[in-house]
Scaffold this active site. Structure first.
Site, PDB file in Angstrom:
ATOM      1  N   ARG A  80      -0.264  -8.648  13.624  1.00 42.51           N
ATOM      2  CA  ARG A  80      -0.933  -7.589  12.496  1.00 42.51           C
ATOM      3  C   ARG A  80      -1.792  -8.227  11.702  1.00 42.51           C
ATOM      4  NH1 ARG A  80       4.260  -4.958  10.649  1.00 42.51           N
ATOM      5  NH2 ARG A  80       2.905  -3.566   9.644  1.00 42.51           N
TER       6      ARG A  80
ATOM      7  N   ARG B  30      11.784  -5.976   5.044  1.00 45.90           N
ATOM      8  CA  ARG B  30      11.945  -4.552   4.527  1.00 45.90           C
ATOM      9  C   ARG B  30      12.492  -3.528   5.387  1.00 45.90           C
ATOM     10  NH1 ARG B  30       5.550  -2.482   4.759  1.00 45.90           N
ATOM     11  NH2 ARG B  30       5.350  -2.309   7.164  1.00 45.90           N
TER      12      ARG B  30
ATOM     13  N   ARG C 164      -9.649   1.260   8.756  1.00 43.42           N
ATOM     14  CA  ARG C 164      -9.293  -0.261   9.395  1.00 43.42           C
ATOM     15  C   ARG C 164     -10.210  -0.984  10.138  1.00 43.42           C
ATOM     16  NH1 ARG C 164      -3.359   0.773   9.141  1.00 43.42           N
ATOM     17  NH2 ARG C 164      -2.168  -1.050   9.614  1.00 43.42           N
TER      18      ARG C 164
ATOM     19  N   LYS D 194       0.668  -1.093   0.095  1.00 38.81           N
ATOM     20  CA  LYS D 194       0.052  -0.078   0.029  1.00 38.81           C
ATOM     21  C   LYS D 194       0.749   1.308  -0.086  1.00 38.81           C
ATOM     22  CE  LYS D 194      -2.420  -0.812   3.861  1.00 38.81           C
ATOM     23  NZ  LYS D 194      -1.586  -1.894   4.352  1.00 38.81           N
TER      24      LYS D 194
ATOM     25  N   ARG E 251      11.295  -1.339  11.027  1.00 36.44           N
ATOM     26  CA  ARG E 251      10.233  -1.337  12.035  1.00 36.44           C
ATOM     27  C   ARG E 251      10.086  -2.074  13.240  1.00 36.44           C
ATOM     28  NH1 ARG E 251       4.831   0.378   8.904  1.00 36.44           N
ATOM     29  NH2 ARG E 251       4.078  -0.847  10.336  1.00 36.44           N
TER      30      ARG E 251
HETATM   31  P1  AMP Z   1       0.928   0.602   9.656  1.00 36.53           P
HETATM   32  O1  AMP Z   1       2.042   1.426   9.092  1.00 36.53           O
HETATM   33  O2  AMP Z   1      -0.275   0.996   8.365  1.00 36.53           O
HETATM   34  O3  AMP Z   1       1.138  -0.901   9.214  1.00 36.53           O
HETATM   35  O4  AMP Z   1       0.208   0.886  10.658  1.00 36.53           O
HETATM   36  C1  AMP Z   1       1.151   0.544  11.892  1.00 36.53           C
HETATM   37  C2  AMP Z   1       0.349   0.403  13.012  1.00 36.53           C
HETATM   38  O5  AMP Z   1      -0.099   1.827  13.468  1.00 36.53           O
HETATM   39  C3  AMP Z   1      -0.764  -0.227  12.960  1.00 36.53           C
HETATM   40  O6  AMP Z   1      -0.174  -1.829  13.303  1.00 36.53           O
HETATM   41  C4  AMP Z   1      -1.651   0.087  14.119  1.00 36.53           C
HETATM   42  O7  AMP Z   1      -1.152  -0.161  15.597  1.00 36.53           O
HETATM   43  C5  AMP Z   1      -1.587   1.675  13.914  1.00 36.53           C
HETATM   44  N1  AMP Z   1      -2.536   2.100  12.807  1.00 36.53           N
HETATM   45  C6  AMP Z   1      -2.325   2.651  11.732  1.00 36.53           C
HETATM   46  N2  AMP Z   1      -3.460   3.021  11.085  1.00 36.53           N
HETATM   47  C7  AMP Z   1      -4.343   2.710  11.876  1.00 36.53           C
HETATM   48  C8  AMP Z   1      -5.822   2.790  12.097  1.00 36.53           C
HETATM   49  N3  AMP Z   1      -6.709   3.330  10.945  1.00 36.53           N
HETATM   50  N4  AMP Z   1      -6.592   2.352  13.058  1.00 36.53           N
HETATM   51  C9  AMP Z   1      -5.768   1.817  14.018  1.00 36.53           C
HETATM   52  N5  AMP Z   1      -4.701   1.701  14.197  1.00 36.53           N
HETATM   53  C10 AMP Z   1      -3.853   2.262  13.172  1.00 36.53           C
END
Ligand code: AMP
Length: 212
Positions: A168, A127, A88, A13, A157
């Site tokens: 996740r 990554r 989400r 994404k 990360r």
């Molecule tokens: P990502 O970079 O999109 O994988 O997000 C990393 C982490 O941020 C996720 O595992 C969640 O803990 C939090 N996070 C990101 N976007 C959301 C969202 N829309 N709702 C809830 N938690 C989020």
């Protein structure tokens, strides 16, 4: 144009979203990046979000919504955006629809990037991410220590470690995957095969969005 990119962590994404934004001339808004900045700068939102993120769980809806609404009110988001990592949950999707309709707008397209789980796990565990621009690089093909785009030192990360990755993916299956149906019922869902080279997938994505 207001586009949502939907898909499990590691599906591409971020990479695809950034390219699509360059193509469409609209901002890329990734709630994960916004939250990581909030944690780094120890803001109130960052303090509330940190423990959930480290555990691979979702940050509560009200916290993410506050952050997103602030970002969407910036002038560059007035004419459209690509959302990556938001919504989400179904309550987040409802809240997004409500706040867009208040200003006379709506979501134009929701693209579901589809990739098998084993490919996703492999991509996530290898990554390297740029903390400044959010670009990611596959360490197995190419291992720069600095971001080729802006020179920032890359890092892995904390939540790209095997046990958190599994968590996740479970969270995606339970809480986010139902959004495919939610948007399908609203006639907005476009499914794209996310397996293949970056350019190849981008071509499919642009075509789907432009022909929607
Ligand atoms: P990502 O970079 O999109 O994988 O997000 C990393 C982490 O941020 C996720 O595992 C969640 O803990 C939090 N996070 C990101 N976007 C959301 C969202 N829309 N709702 C809830 N938690 C989020």
């Amino acid at each position: 144009m207001r586009v949502i990119l939907l898909g499990p962590p590691g599906v591409g994404k971020g990479t695809q979203g950034l390219l699509l934004c360059e193509h469409l001339g609209i901002p890329h808004i990734a709630t994960g990046d916004l939250l990581r900045f909030a944690v780094k700068w120890k803001t109130e939102i960052g303090k509330k979000a940190q423990s959930y993120m480290e555990a691979g769980e979702l940050v509560p809806d009200d916290v993410v919504l506050e952050l997103l609404k602030t970002r969407l009110s910036q002038p560059d988001a007035k004419n459209g955006f690509v959302l990556d990592g938001f919504p989400r949950t179904i309550p987040q999707a409802d809240a997004l629809a409500a706040s867009l309709s208040e200003i006379g707008h709506h979501v134009d397209a929701v693209v579901s990037l589809e990739v098998p789980d084993d490919v996703v796990v492999q991509r996530l565990s290898s990554r390297a991410s740029c903390p400044t621009c959010g670009r990611t690089y596959a360490m197995k093909d190419f291992a720069p220590s600095q971001c080729p785009s802006d020179g920032t030192t890359l890092f892995q990360r904390d939540d790209d470690k095997p046990d958190v990755i599994r968590k996740r993916l479970d969270v995606f299956r339970d809480q986010t995957a139902p959004l495919r149906r939610y948007y399908e019922e609203r006639g907005l869902l476009l499914k794209i095969d996310g397996v293949g080279g970056v350019d190849e997938v981008q071509e499919r994505l642009v075509k789907a969005v432009e022909n929607r």
